[in-house]
Scaffold this motif. Structure first.
Motif, short mmCIF file in Angstrom:
data_model
loop_
_atom_site.label_atom_id
_atom_site.label_comp_id
_atom_site.label_asym_id
_atom_site.label_seq_id
_atom_site.Cartn_x
_atom_site.Cartn_y
_atom_site.Cartn_z
N LEU B 24 69.91 31.51 6.09
CA LEU B 24 70.41 30.58 5.10
C LEU B 24 70.22 29.02 5.72
O LEU B 24 69.95 28.19 4.86
CB LEU B 24 71.91 30.71 5.00
CG LEU B 24 72.48 32.01 4.44
CD1 LEU B 24 74.12 32.20 4.06
CD2 LEU B 24 71.89 32.05 2.90
N ASP B 25 70.34 28.79 6.75
CA ASP B 25 69.98 27.60 7.29
C ASP B 25 68.45 27.19 7.16
O ASP B 25 68.34 26.50 6.67
CB ASP B 25 69.95 27.65 8.77
CG ASP B 25 71.33 27.23 9.59
OD1 ASP B 25 71.56 27.46 10.95
OD2 ASP B 25 72.26 27.09 8.69
N HIS B 26 67.77 28.34 7.49
CA HIS B 26 66.14 28.15 7.19
C HIS B 26 66.08 27.55 5.63
O HIS B 26 65.02 26.75 5.35
CB HIS B 26 65.54 29.53 7.38
CG HIS B 26 64.23 29.35 7.16
ND1 HIS B 26 63.16 28.60 7.78
CD2 HIS B 26 63.43 29.99 6.00
CE1 HIS B 26 61.96 29.05 7.40
NE2 HIS B 26 62.11 29.51 6.05
N VAL B 27 66.65 28.11 4.73
CA VAL B 27 66.48 28.15 3.17
C VAL B 27 67.36 26.53 2.97
O VAL B 27 66.86 26.12 1.99
CB VAL B 27 67.24 29.11 2.42
CG1 VAL B 27 67.32 28.73 0.97
CG2 VAL B 27 66.58 30.60 2.60
N GLY B 28 68.27 26.25 3.78
CA GLY B 28 68.67 24.75 3.45
C GLY B 28 70.06 24.79 3.09
O GLY B 28 70.46 23.75 2.91
N TYR B 29 70.73 25.91 3.39
CA TYR B 29 72.23 25.89 3.11
C TYR B 29 73.21 25.54 4.49
O TYR B 29 72.78 25.72 5.39
CB TYR B 29 72.87 27.28 2.64
CG TYR B 29 72.33 27.77 1.29
CD1 TYR B 29 71.52 28.65 1.15
CD2 TYR B 29 72.86 26.87 0.29
CE1 TYR B 29 71.04 29.14 -0.12
CE2 TYR B 29 72.34 27.42 -1.04
CZ TYR B 29 71.25 28.36 -1.01
OH TYR B 29 70.92 28.90 -2.43
N ARG B 30 74.23 24.59 4.17
CA ARG B 30 75.08 24.48 5.17
C ARG B 30 75.86 25.74 5.44
O ARG B 30 76.15 26.49 4.46
CB ARG B 30 76.03 23.47 4.75
CG ARG B 30 76.09 22.32 6.08
CD ARG B 30 76.61 20.93 5.60
NE ARG B 30 77.47 21.03 4.43
CZ ARG B 30 78.71 21.09 4.33
NH1 ARG B 30 79.39 21.20 5.58
NH2 ARG B 30 79.49 20.98 3.26
N THR B 31 76.18 26.15 6.59
CA THR B 31 76.91 27.48 6.83
C THR B 31 78.27 27.27 7.68
O THR B 31 78.29 26.34 8.37
CB THR B 31 76.12 28.59 7.45
OG1 THR B 31 75.76 27.86 8.75
CG2 THR B 31 75.03 28.79 6.75
N LEU B 32 78.99 28.00 7.26
CA LEU B 32 80.59 27.98 8.19
C LEU B 32 80.60 29.56 8.60
O LEU B 32 80.16 30.33 8.02
CB LEU B 32 81.59 27.63 7.12
CG LEU B 32 81.71 26.41 6.83
CD1 LEU B 32 82.86 26.04 5.62
CD2 LEU B 32 81.84 25.36 7.85
N GLU B 33 81.31 29.63 9.61
CA GLU B 33 81.35 31.01 10.21
C GLU B 33 82.82 31.34 10.54
O GLU B 33 83.50 30.49 10.99
CB GLU B 33 80.48 31.11 11.58
CG GLU B 33 78.95 30.94 11.50
CD GLU B 33 78.46 30.59 12.75
OE1 GLU B 33 77.47 29.97 12.61
OE2 GLU B 33 78.92 30.99 13.77
N ALA B 34 83.02 32.71 10.39
CA ALA B 34 84.41 33.06 10.95
C ALA B 34 84.42 34.62 11.15
O ALA B 34 83.50 35.25 10.63
CB ALA B 34 85.39 33.02 9.61
N GLY B 35 84.93 34.90 12.13
CA GLY B 35 84.91 36.30 12.72
C GLY B 35 85.87 37.25 12.18
O GLY B 35 85.65 38.44 12.32
N THR B 36 86.88 36.61 11.55
CA THR B 36 87.94 37.77 11.03
C THR B 36 88.19 37.04 9.63
O THR B 36 87.84 35.98 9.28
CB THR B 36 89.25 37.59 11.75
OG1 THR B 36 89.81 36.38 11.75
CG2 THR B 36 88.96 37.92 13.46
N ALA B 37 89.05 37.95 8.65
CA ALA B 37 89.36 37.66 7.40
C ALA B 37 90.41 36.43 7.47
O ALA B 37 90.12 35.43 6.67
CB ALA B 37 89.72 39.02 6.82
N GLU B 38 91.36 36.43 8.30
CA GLU B 38 92.22 35.59 8.56
C GLU B 38 91.53 34.17 8.89
O GLU B 38 91.82 33.25 8.15
CB GLU B 38 92.90 35.72 9.79
CG GLU B 38 93.90 36.99 9.56
CD GLU B 38 93.57 38.35 9.95
OE1 GLU B 38 92.35 38.32 9.86
OE2 GLU B 38 94.42 39.20 10.03
N GLU B 39 90.53 34.08 9.73
CA GLU B 39 89.88 32.69 9.84
C GLU B 39 89.21 32.40 8.67
O GLU B 39 89.11 31.14 8.41
CB GLU B 39 88.62 33.08 11.07
CG GLU B 39 89.39 32.69 12.40
CD GLU B 39 88.10 32.97 13.24
OE1 GLU B 39 88.27 33.81 14.48
OE2 GLU B 39 86.80 32.64 13.31
N GLY B 40 88.46 33.48 7.95
CA GLY B 40 87.65 33.21 6.80
C GLY B 40 88.77 32.40 5.71
O GLY B 40 88.39 31.41 5.20
#
Lengths: 901, 127
Positions: B24-40
């Motif tokens: 996604l970075d490569h395509v140009g999007y900004r990304t956010l990450e979460a390792g669990t549903a709660e974090e998400g």
């Protein structure tokens, strides 16, 4: 013989005092005549007795001749007018022989057997169990059988019992027409005959009993044979074909003395019995029987089956009619017995035995048939079950084969693409075909590691499948658990360090070899350790402990992770469950590790379980069986560490070892125990150093450059300045004999364990617990004298023990510096003394010198290996050598001059 | 909210996460990450991404429940959510779409399909 008066009460004569006739002995002529007559009589009686005995001998099985002979002779010799013999038959006495008396009288007697307890002569004899004489039967009130008396016409009668065991088996009766009582001598004679008659009767009775037993036995044997034949037929062909049942019915017919029979088997769905086989049956009838329907509960035999009990029809005509019986009757059958074949409260068949005559079957026959029936029922059932089993087994085998093939091919299939993934990734990473930029490298690593992960997963799944399919075989052998744990810890050390996790490993004394598949057990250890490290947050700790628990070794891995909640605890052992053990969910984990580990331990005969508290961490524990027989070594370790004395300031150990690493290790161990250590790297330097520093003890390697260990040892011992220094030889080879012969105090074989070394050194260095006491154990006092003579002057206090038992006691009591032990002793021998001393912690470390004249076999040496210090042969072992050995073994601290008390 | 479209990736496996993020970075999007549903969920409320790539098999709360929660709150109800799952059953697609997901991606992820699905869900794409 004549005039003999039997003393026992049973045959005491019972006579009227005046009854016996007195012989005339007034004049010498009369006396002479009397004597002549006596002699003649004696001769006659001898002849009579002889004839009786011969008769008995000739006809051992028939009593009539004997009885007849006896009575005939008795009558003649006793000068009676008639003689009778009665024999006990049940509870009456019957006449078996009569001589004289007349036809009518004899017939009368024959028709009137004498009951016990009656007022007849026989009755009187029987109740008193002794001879009875009645002077005049006509007038004597005791005699009540007057009809007999009148018919016979007798007056004086005498009855003599024939005693067999505890009863009056018969009675001999003699009578005279006139009132002329029989004299003592005569009666004595009759009693002799009676005794002979009794013997004859007993013989015959015994013989008859024997015959009967033999007949019973023969019958049993026949039955057994029949049963055996049936069994054999059944087992030979577990398929229930006609043959087996045929055998059964044929034997049954034969043994029951019947004319024919059939066996019907239950057709369960139809609820009817169908003919399976028959014997002694015409084809026409057989055809009929096959056609006829016999529902359970209907027809004579069907009802018997429903009842569950054997039933007889003694006359088919008398029974209510049914198709089966009609068919039989039409074919000429007259009686039958139907025996149900029972299996678990149900009749699965009927055995029908029939006769062409009416009548009952004897109880014995019925019992036999019932036995045969139950046997057949079992056979039928077994055969059925067996057939089902065979079918099932076949299916299973096919399935199993498929499963194995499936596993094998799946394994191959799954691994093949992975080859490419992992392989090509590695190729790229090796830059074989060009450089990679960092991003590329990162990705290729990701690819490869994922590939590896997948491969691990596949392997674990296959392992699991194999275990489930019962196909995992462990290669059980001896594995060193401490080593395994060491290696396991080493594997996770790097990762632990990276996360600041402290690793601890504690191995309790006694933990040694276990019975395990080394590779698989390692798998378990690594699994538990890596889990522990993985799920422990940074800064935490993972602690591994191993200790002996019964016959197993118990290992616990405790971590300070976040713990596992109650509901997850069993779940984590299930395949693919990765319980909520923390934020760091694994990239590497497969979720199979614990499942596999548990299975693997199950296969080892061990267990895996866990305890946990949320927020406090988890403890995974497992047990694995110790290697049987390896407990000897561990126990030694125990005793060693228990009582190590603190080395004094002057205690320096000289280590002569050329291998750097080994030397370092030895130094480490010794310094750790508090000794000061000097190291020499070759034999020459070693000798030199020894002379210079006079160490407390020397640890000597054998393979040394310049001067080898044996030479060093020999020279050390030859040099008075160093001779008293105890030397611990450490060698790759076990050449204990040579070592001790050259004067080594201890001999260790590489690799040397920490405890072993310390124990050996301690033994050399520590003050002898027993001062200057030696216990000598021998069953020969002369040998003990010898020992005393040799060691006494050296300042040793020799305590004698005569024999092994005393020896063990004395050693335990005295705790000497050294034990001298003979091997060949009665009762408790030297081997046993060694066993018992080594098992007693108080004296387990006392050095033992075995002095024996026994020709030692390899097995003997093996029994003593590692448990005694010196093995020496009486005679060839010189006295000064003995003194030397004892001195060395019981040596005190360095500095003590040789031979000082 | 910035101009650049933002994709929230909820994924517990770091390697998978990395793959999606890098693509996604490569395509140009900004990304956010979460390792669990709660974090998400927390991140979604806070940062309001345009699209959420939601792994279904998550430790603790799973992706389906997370979706329910997202839909229940006005702040996050309108965010497009793509179900990312390794369960490869035929009916799964229908099931997830019926549950309210806006898209469906099967693992192993097709790295060409991924940007396409995301692009299709970006606001303005419908037109």
């Amino acid at each position: 013989m004549l005039g003999r008066r039997p003393q026992d009460e049973d045959s005491a004569t019972h006579m009227d005092p005046a009854a016996a006739a007195e012989p005339d002995t007034s004049t010498p002529e009369a006396r002479a005549a009397r004597l002549e007559r006596d002699v003649a009589d004696a001769i006659e009686q001898q002849a009579a007795t002889s004839e009786v005995l011969q008769t008995i001998g000739r006809s051992a099985f028939e009593l009539e001749p004997v009885f007849e002979t006896v009575v005939r002779h008795a009558v003649r010799l006793c000068d009676a007018d008639a003689g009778l013999m009665y024999r006990l038959d049940g509870d009456v006495y019957r006449l078996v022989t009569a001589v004289g008396g007349g036809e009518d009288y004899r017939r009368y007697l024959a028709e009137h057997p004498v009951a016990v307890g009656t007022g007849t002569l026989v009755g009187l004899v029987e109740s008193g169990r002794r001879t009875v004489q009645i002077q005049d039967a006509e007038s004597d009130p005791r005699y009540l059988w007057q009809e007999a008396r009148e018919l016979g016409g007798f007056h004086s009668i005498v009855g003599v019992p024939m005693l067999a065991a505890d009863r009056v088996a018969g009675v001999i009766v003699l009578w005279r027409d006139e009132v002329d009582p029989f004299d003592e001598r005569t009666i004595g004679l009759v009693m002799t005959f009676a005794a002979q008659g009794a013997i004859a009767i007993q013989n015959v009775e015994l013989f008859q009993a024997l015959q009967q037993r033999s007949a019973e036995l023969a019958r049993s044997v026949d039955e057994l044979r029949a049963l055996e034949e049936v069994s054999h037929a059944v087992s030979a062909s577990l398929a229930l074909d006609e043959e087996v049942l045929q055998t059964v019915v044929e034997r049954a017919v034969e043994l029951s003395g019947a004319d024919g029979g059939s066996i019907f088997e239950l057709d369960r769905p139809a609820g009817e019995f169908a003919l399976r086989t028959c014997a002694g049956t015409s084809p026409t009838l057989a055809g009929e029987l096959r056609r006829i329907r016999i529902p359970l509960g209907e027809t004579f035999i069907g009802r018997a089956a429903a009842d569950g009990r054997a039933r007889q029809a003694t006359d088919l005509e008398a029974e209510p009619s049914d198709a089966h019986l009609e068919a039989l009757k039409a074919d000429g059958w007259r009686s039958l017995i139907a025996v149900p074949l029972r299996r678990e409260q149900e009749s699965i068949g009927i055995l029908v035995i029939r006769r062409r005559t009416t009548g009952r079957f004897e109880p014995q026959t019925v019992t036999l048939l019932e036995t045969l029936a139950s046997h057949s029922a079992v056979a039928i059932h077994n055969a059925r079950v067996f057939r089902e089993l065979e079918a099932k087994t076949q299916e299973l085998e096919v399935a199993s084969r498929h499963k194995s093939e499936f596993l094998a091919s799946m394994s191959h299939e799954l691994r093949t693409p992975l080859n490419a993934v992992i392989g090509f990734s590695d190729v790229l990473l090796e830059r074989m075909f060009g450089e990679l930029n960092p991003r590329q490298e990162e990705y290729v690593l990701d690819i490869r590691n994922s590939g590896r992960h997948l491969l691990d997963l596949i392997n674990e799944i296959l392992d699991l499948s194999r275990i489930e399919a019962g196909r995992m075989e462990l290669e059980l052998g001896a594995a060193s658990l401490p080593d395994l744990l060491d290696q396991g810890v080493a594997m996770v050390r790097e990762r632990a360090l990276r996360h600041g996790i402290a690793l601890g490993l504690t191995i309790a004394p006694g933990v040694g070899m276990v019975r395990a598949d080394e590779v698989k057990l390692m798998q378990v250890v690594v699994n538990l350790l890596s889990n522990a490290v993985k799920f422990t947050p940074d800064g935490g700790s993972v602690d591994v402990r191993a200790e002996v628990s019964g016959t197993d070794v118990l290992v616990t891995v405790r971590d300070t992770g976040i713990g596992i909640p109650e509901e997850e605890r069993e779940r984590i052992f299930e395949a693919f469950q990765r319980g909520g053990r923390g934020a760091r969910t694994s990239v590497e984990g497969t979720g199979l590790g614990l499942t596999l580990s548990r299975r693997i331990l199950d296969l080892h005969g061990g267990r895996l379980w866990m305890e946990s508290a949320v927020g406090e961490g988890s403890t995974f524990s497992f047990t694995v069986p110790q290697l049987a027989g390896a407990t000897a070594a561990p126990r030694e370790r125990e005793t060693a560490l228990a009582a190590l004395p603190e080395p004094g300031q002057a205690d320096t150990i000289l280590v002569i070892e050329d291998d750097r690493r080994s030397a370092e290790l030895l130094q480490l161990y010794l310094e750790d125990a508090g000794y000061r250590v000097a190291v020499a790297r070759d034999g020459v330097d070693g000798l030199d150093l020894a002379r210079r520093i006079a160490p407390t003890a020397v640890v000597l390697d054998v393979l040394l450059p310049r001067l080898n260990g044996w030479d060093v040892l020999a020279r050390l011992k030859r040099d008075p300045d160093t001779a008293a220094i105890p030397v611990v030889v450490v060698s790759m080879l076990d050449e204990r004999g040579a070592g001790f012969a050259l004067g080594a105090a201890e001999y260790l074989v590489k690799p040397v364990h920490h405890e072993e070394l310390l124990r050996a050194v301690t033994r050399c260095v520590a003050p002898p617990a027993g001062g200057r006491t030696v216990v000598a154990i021998d069953d020969d006092p002369v040998e003990l004298d010898l020992v005393e003579a040799v060691l006494g002057p050296q300042g040793w206090s020799v305590i004698r023990a005569l024999g092994g038992e005393e020896g063990v006691r004395v050693v335990a009591r005295e705790r000497p510096a050294v034990v001298l032990l003979d091997l060949l002793m009665p009762d408790v021998d030297g081997f046993e003394v060694v066993e018992r001393l080594r098992a007693d912690p108080r004296v387990a470390d006392v050095p033992i010198v075995v002095l024996t004249s026994k020709d030692m076999t390899a097995a003997d040496c093996e029994r003593l290996r590692g448990r005694i210090s010196v093995l020496a042969r009486k005679g060839t072992f010189r006295q000064d050598q003995l003194a030397d050995v004892v001195r060395r073994l019981g040596a005190g601290r360095a500095g003590q001059p040789e031979g000082a008390p | 909210m910035s101009d650049e479209p933002c994709v929230l990736i909820v994924e517990d496996n770091p390697r998978n996460l990395k793959l999606v993020r890098d693509v996604l970075d490569h395509v140009g999007y900004r990304t956010l990450e979460a390792g669990t549903a709660e974090e998400g969920l927390a991140l979604a409320r806070e940062r309001q991404p345009e699209v959420i790539l939601m792994d279904i098999q998550l430790p603790g709360m799973d992706g389906v429940e997370a979706l329910t929660r997202l839909r229940a709150e006005p702040a996050t109800a309108g965010i497009r959510v793509v179900a990312v799952t390794a369960m490869a059953m035929k009916q799964d697609r229908e099931r997830f779409l019926a549950a309210g997901f806006d898209g469906y991606l099967e693992k192993p992820i097709d790295v060409r399909e991924l940007p396409r699905q995301v692009a299709a869900l970006m606001p303005g794409a419908e037109t």
